[in-house]
Design a protein around this motif. Sequence first.
Motif, PDB file in Angstrom:
ATOM      1  N   ALA A 101       0.844  -1.203   0.000  1.00 54.21           N
ATOM      2  CA  ALA A 101       0.000   0.000   0.000  1.00 54.21           C
ATOM      3  C   ALA A 101       0.878   1.250   0.000  1.00 54.21           C
ATOM      4  O   ALA A 101       0.577   2.245  -0.670  1.00 54.21           O
ATOM      5  CB  ALA A 101      -0.925  -0.014   1.211  1.00 54.21           C
ATOM      6  N   ASP A 102       1.983   1.176   0.736  1.00 54.30           N
ATOM      7  CA  ASP A 102       2.867   2.331   0.818  1.00 54.30           C
ATOM      8  C   ASP A 102       3.523   2.631  -0.540  1.00 54.30           C
ATOM      9  O   ASP A 102       3.611   3.794  -0.964  1.00 54.30           O
ATOM     10  CB  ASP A 102       3.935   2.090   1.896  1.00 54.30           C
ATOM     11  N   GLN A 103       3.956   1.560  -1.239  1.00 50.55           N
ATOM     12  CA  GLN A 103       4.568   1.770  -2.565  1.00 50.55           C
ATOM     13  C   GLN A 103       3.560   2.367  -3.548  1.00 50.55           C
ATOM     14  O   GLN A 103       3.883   3.241  -4.346  1.00 50.55           O
ATOM     15  CB  GLN A 103       5.089   0.434  -3.109  1.00 50.55           C
ATOM     16  N   ARG A 104       2.335   1.862  -3.483  1.00 52.11           N
ATOM     17  CA  ARG A 104       1.261   2.392  -4.315  1.00 52.11           C
ATOM     18  C   ARG A 104       1.114   3.900  -4.101  1.00 52.11           C
ATOM     19  O   ARG A 104       0.990   4.682  -5.045  1.00 52.11           O
ATOM     20  CB  ARG A 104      -0.049   1.715  -3.897  1.00 52.11           C
ATOM     21  N   ASP A 105       1.143   4.302  -2.813  1.00 51.11           N
ATOM     22  CA  ASP A 105       0.991   5.721  -2.484  1.00 51.11           C
ATOM     23  C   ASP A 105       2.188   6.538  -2.977  1.00 51.11           C
ATOM     24  O   ASP A 105       2.007   7.632  -3.524  1.00 51.11           O
ATOM     25  CB  ASP A 105       0.829   5.905  -0.966  1.00 51.11           C
ATOM     26  N   VAL A 106       3.388   5.995  -2.785  1.00 51.83           N
ATOM     27  CA  VAL A 106       4.582   6.730  -3.228  1.00 51.83           C
ATOM     28  C   VAL A 106       4.533   6.922  -4.745  1.00 51.83           C
ATOM     29  O   VAL A 106       4.766   8.023  -5.263  1.00 51.83           O
ATOM     30  CB  VAL A 106       5.877   5.975  -2.818  1.00 51.83           C
ATOM     31  N   PHE A 107       4.175   5.846  -5.462  1.00 50.89           N
ATOM     32  CA  PHE A 107       4.088   5.949  -6.918  1.00 50.89           C
ATOM     33  C   PHE A 107       3.028   6.989  -7.312  1.00 50.89           C
ATOM     34  O   PHE A 107       3.257   7.844  -8.171  1.00 50.89           O
ATOM     35  CB  PHE A 107       3.760   4.580  -7.534  1.00 50.89           C
ATOM     36  N   GLY A 108       1.872   6.912  -6.636  1.00 56.80           N
ATOM     37  CA  GLY A 108       0.783   7.870  -6.906  1.00 56.80           C
ATOM     38  C   GLY A 108       1.189   9.303  -6.591  1.00 56.80           C
ATOM     39  O   GLY A 108       0.854  10.232  -7.326  1.00 56.80           O
ATOM     40  N   ASP A 109       1.922   9.483  -5.491  1.00 59.16           N
ATOM     41  CA  ASP A 109       2.406  10.826  -5.133  1.00 59.16           C
ATOM     42  C   ASP A 109       3.300  11.375  -6.254  1.00 59.16           C
ATOM     43  O   ASP A 109       3.162  12.524  -6.672  1.00 59.16           O
ATOM     44  CB  ASP A 109       3.233  10.777  -3.837  1.00 59.16           C
ATOM     45  N   TYR A 110       4.209  10.505  -6.736  1.00 56.53           N
ATOM     46  CA  TYR A 110       5.136  10.966  -7.767  1.00 56.53           C
ATOM     47  C   TYR A 110       4.390  11.332  -9.061  1.00 56.53           C
ATOM     48  O   TYR A 110       4.608  12.402  -9.646  1.00 56.53           O
ATOM     49  CB  TYR A 110       6.233   9.922  -8.063  1.00 56.53           C
ATOM     50  N   VAL A 111       3.482  10.445  -9.498  1.00 55.69           N
ATOM     51  CA  VAL A 111       2.778  10.713 -10.760  1.00 55.69           C
ATOM     52  C   VAL A 111       1.885  11.953 -10.621  1.00 55.69           C
ATOM     53  O   VAL A 111       1.740  12.744 -11.563  1.00 55.69           O
ATOM     54  CB  VAL A 111       1.976   9.473 -11.224  1.00 55.69           C
ATOM     55  N   THR A 112       1.316  12.148  -9.444  1.00 54.60           N
ATOM     56  CA  THR A 112       0.529  13.373  -9.227  1.00 54.60           C
ATOM     57  C   THR A 112       1.419  14.603  -9.428  1.00 54.60           C
ATOM     58  O   THR A 112       1.013  15.579 -10.081  1.00 54.60           O
ATOM     59  CB  THR A 112      -0.094  13.378  -7.817  1.00 54.60           C
ATOM     60  N   GLN A 113       2.658  14.542  -8.901  1.00 56.59           N
ATOM     61  CA  GLN A 113       3.595  15.665  -9.110  1.00 56.59           C
ATOM     62  C   GLN A 113       3.895  15.874 -10.590  1.00 56.59           C
ATOM     63  O   GLN A 113       4.020  17.015 -11.042  1.00 56.59           O
ATOM     64  CB  GLN A 113       4.915  15.399  -8.380  1.00 56.59           C
ATOM     65  N   VAL A 114       4.013  14.773 -11.337  1.00 52.92           N
ATOM     66  CA  VAL A 114       4.237  14.902 -12.784  1.00 52.92           C
ATOM     67  C   VAL A 114       3.114  15.743 -13.396  1.00 52.92           C
ATOM     68  O   VAL A 114       3.346  16.661 -14.193  1.00 52.92           O
ATOM     69  CB  VAL A 114       4.310  13.508 -13.459  1.00 52.92           C
ATOM     70  N   PHE A 115       1.867  15.434 -12.997  1.00 54.37           N
ATOM     71  CA  PHE A 115       0.725  16.182 -13.531  1.00 54.37           C
ATOM     72  C   PHE A 115       0.711  17.633 -13.039  1.00 54.37           C
ATOM     73  O   PHE A 115       0.304  18.535 -13.774  1.00 54.37           O
ATOM     74  CB  PHE A 115      -0.588  15.483 -13.179  1.00 54.37           C
ATOM     75  N   MET A 116       1.134  17.857 -11.809  1.00 53.06           N
ATOM     76  CA  MET A 116       1.172  19.242 -11.305  1.00 53.06           C
ATOM     77  C   MET A 116       2.187  20.069 -12.110  1.00 53.06           C
ATOM     78  O   MET A 116       1.936  21.233 -12.427  1.00 53.06           O
ATOM     79  CB  MET A 116       1.547  19.266  -9.809  1.00 53.06           C
ATOM     80  N   ASP A 117       3.313  19.433 -12.457  1.00 53.30           N
ATOM     81  CA  ASP A 117       4.299  20.140 -13.278  1.00 53.30           C
ATOM     82  C   ASP A 117       3.724  20.443 -14.663  1.00 53.30           C
ATOM     83  O   ASP A 117       3.945  21.526 -15.222  1.00 53.30           O
ATOM     84  CB  ASP A 117       5.587  19.296 -13.409  1.00 53.30           C
ATOM     85  N   ILE A 118       2.958  19.491 -15.201  1.00 54.97           N
ATOM     86  CA  ILE A 118       2.307  19.711 -16.504  1.00 54.97           C
ATOM     87  C   ILE A 118       1.309  20.867 -16.386  1.00 54.97           C
ATOM     88  O   ILE A 118       1.257  21.761 -17.239  1.00 54.97           O
ATOM     89  CB  ILE A 118       1.599  18.418 -16.970  1.00 54.97           C
ATOM     90  N   ALA A 119       0.535  20.872 -15.288  1.00 59.07           N
ATOM     91  CA  ALA A 119      -0.458  21.940 -15.081  1.00 59.07           C
ATOM     92  C   ALA A 119       0.239  23.295 -15.045  1.00 59.07           C
ATOM     93  O   ALA A 119      -0.223  24.277 -15.642  1.00 59.07           O
ATOM     94  CB  ALA A 119      -1.231  21.696 -13.785  1.00 59.07           C
ATOM     95  N   GLN A 120       1.381  23.336 -14.347  1.00 56.66           N
ATOM     96  CA  GLN A 120       2.129  24.582 -14.222  1.00 56.66           C
ATOM     97  C   GLN A 120       2.645  25.043 -15.580  1.00 56.66           C
ATOM     98  O   GLN A 120       2.501  26.204 -15.958  1.00 56.66           O
ATOM     99  CB  GLN A 120       3.295  24.332 -13.275  1.00 56.66           C
TER     100      GLN A 120
END
Length: 425
Positions: free
Chosen positions: A253-272
């Motif tokens: 579950a923790d790895q899932r969250d870490v991966f999700g956190d990272y990909v969310t940041q990828v999208f935030m950078d795209i949004a920016q």
Amino acid sequence: MTSKTYELLLSAAADAEVVDTHDHLRPPADFGTPMTLTSLLLHTYVAKCIRRPDGSTNGIGDSYEDLIPVDYPNFAEIARRAGLSSYFVWLMRGVAELYELPSPIIGPAAFEKLSVELPKRYADPAWIPTVLDKANIREVVWDPFWKPGTTHGPDPRLIPSMRINSSVVAFHPDASDYEGTNLIRDWADPLGVSVESLADLEDLIERVVQLNLEAGARSLKSALAYQRSLHVRPAKRSDAARIFGARPDRITADQRDVFGDYVTQVFMDIAQRHNLVVQVHTGLARLGDSSPMRLIPLIEAYPNVVFDLFHGGYPWVHDVAAIAQNYPNVRLNLTWLPQISTEVAVASLKEWLQVVPQVDRISWGADCHTVEEMYGALLAARHVVARALADLVDCGYIDQDQALVAVASVLGGAGKSIYRISRSR
Ligand SMILES: [Zn+2]
């Protein structure tokens, strides 16, 4: 109990040009052919009213009481049980108006008429455009959650908003988000790319985002609250790269969250980079961790990204107002709230107009699969906006001209400004 001011503002709301900043309108074929009342109800929020307990953690299980298929006796029983819910009230008002029924209280004759009319309207490709015209809707920010990244819908007014959920689970092609989608399964083949590493996944994300931008996208959509915590922690690319490739039955579950956190940041950078609004489902979902307060670290980490908080964060309607006051990069969205509780929506809108520091920062969306429910949701929104502002006028807080400005803003102007919708489209 309605005042003269209410009547005046309601008629202004009915004339207002509408920007529907969040909707899911599905192509008619998705409902099955021929269209039935059973299919209609199962694709509306009324289905939530007849759920059986099934262990669902996010409020959207699809196990129902014995009232399906919806013949007239079953319909009458649903109306008896769910008739006070805002979901039911506004759906029926929408249906009654669109199908020219004598009343939103549907008797056997109206039920019969509806059963005959529904398949006819759904067979007509002009049905969705006709309802959008009648609703005075100029643009719809559209979230095709069944295949995130889809760019074109059943009307040219739909502007895609790419949902990030199917990407945050794309650590392996066999993994799925809560809707059963995965960016790799949906897009790798059609775009002719193979995804063997995190770098490949990042490229795939960029390509699908590019298609959305070309189709006029102005936003991304996060419905993470249905599948994980809204709290996104800083994550390292090297950790996500190591996790990539883990089979869904092996990942922690923790790895899932870490991966999700990272990909969310990828999208935030795209949004920016592309000046995209980030639309976020807050509240009603996995209630343990969908409070809008959990989003604060992300809002603080990306002060240049505009976040549009959905659904009033219900039940945390005060929390979203406080967040919008503290962070100038936050907008509030009434979407779905008038159908969850019309009364809470009225009270919330009054509070938000006082707390959120600038006009044009509160918009509206219907959040529906069908045009029938979308139309009912718009009737709800007009009522909510007129009642909230009539209260503020009648108690002497603002004058009528200020109220008229706010009506036009919430129903259309704010959406236009937040989503940079230009006249030329
Ligand atoms: Zn939605």
